[in-house]
Enzyme design. Structure first.
Site, PDB file in Angstrom:
ATOM      1  N   ASP A 179       5.002  90.360 -63.570  1.00 33.05           N
ATOM      2  CA  ASP A 179       5.145  91.312 -62.464  1.00 33.05           C
ATOM      3  C   ASP A 179       3.785  91.829 -62.015  1.00 33.05           C
ATOM      4  OD1 ASP A 179       8.093  91.488 -62.321  1.00 33.05           O
ATOM      5  OD2 ASP A 179       7.904  92.316 -64.333  1.00 33.05           O
ATOM      6  N   ASP A 208       0.409  87.372 -67.086  1.00 36.79           N
ATOM      7  CA  ASP A 208       1.380  88.431 -66.873  1.00 36.79           C
ATOM      8  C   ASP A 208       2.313  87.967 -65.753  1.00 36.79           C
ATOM      9  OD1 ASP A 208       2.458  91.187 -66.735  1.00 36.79           O
ATOM     10  OD2 ASP A 208       1.407  91.200 -64.814  1.00 36.79           O
TER      11      ASP A 208
END
Length: 221
Positions: free
Chosen positions: A10, A8
């Site tokens: 953020d 991922d």
């Protein structure tokens, strides 16, 4: 044991929560829409913007959803001056994992334009082999982006692992039967992450490499 590491962005690689929160609140205010509180915005980080907007403003119309998405993107990209640093140890760890022969991928709620922008701005683009943005597949926690990444990398499901800071990341992995690692320093609590049965929770990004090294060593022995 693992060949493809899917990250991922953020809350896992980049500390961008303050910029995301302030951009969303500004955009909502600009459009005279209900202004979500900061924690509510943090809770939806990782989802596609269209899906996130529906959670933040449940009765939002399709037209306002599109307007809010555009206003948020403009503010985040062009107006907001809040810094979005990489978390400690990210660059060095990614470089070392890349050097050890792991293939690296990004699975994010950002748009394709957003993915390309941050990969260029951070100088990390050369380290990642594959990436998926939310506007070119289905939003987390639907596992489609993971299916697409392992197909593109041509690796078996059990040779890939998802690494993220939210329940959406770990639930997405769980939905496809993929292993996952949670990071404790992001948006969602360790208790929530553990409910999706990750193989490991780390408190620092560097610990991902340490754990992978241990797995490789145990297999070789």
């Amino acid at each position: 044991m693992y060949q493809l590491l899917i990250f991922d962005w953020d809350g896992t690689i980049m500390d961008s929560s303050q910029r995301i929160v302030s951009s969303m609140q500004y955009a909502a205010q600009q459009l005279d829409l209900p202004i979500p509180d900061a924690q509510a915005v943090r809770n939806i980080i990782g989802l596609s913007l269209a899906n996130a907007n529906k959670i933040l403003i449940p009765n939002i119309t399709d037209a306002d959803n599109s307007r809010l998405t555009a206003a948020y993107s403009h503010h985040y990209r062009d107006l907001n001056q809040v810094e979005t640093p990489l978390y400690q140890g990210v660059r060095q760890t990614l470089e070392q994992l890349h050097g050890k022969g792991y293939r690296l991928a990004v699975a994010t709620g950002k748009s394709r334009k957003g993915v390309d922008r941050v990969l260029e701005e951070t100088g990390l683009g050369e380290l990642f082999h594959y990436s998926r943005g939310a506007d070119e597949t289905k939003s987390k926690p639907d596992p489609l982006m993971l299916s697409e990444l392992i197909a593109q990398a041509d690796v078996a499901l059990e040779r890939a692992i998802m690494i993220g800071d939210t329940s959406y990341d770990l639930q997405m992995a769980q939905n496809i039967g993929m292993s996952s690692i949670g990071v404790s320093y992001g948006m969602h609590s360790v208790e929530l992450l553990n409910s999706f049965n990750p193989v490991k929770i780390v408190d620092q990004f560097k610990q991902i490499e340490d754990w992978l090294d241990k797995q490789s060593k145990s297999i070789s022995e």
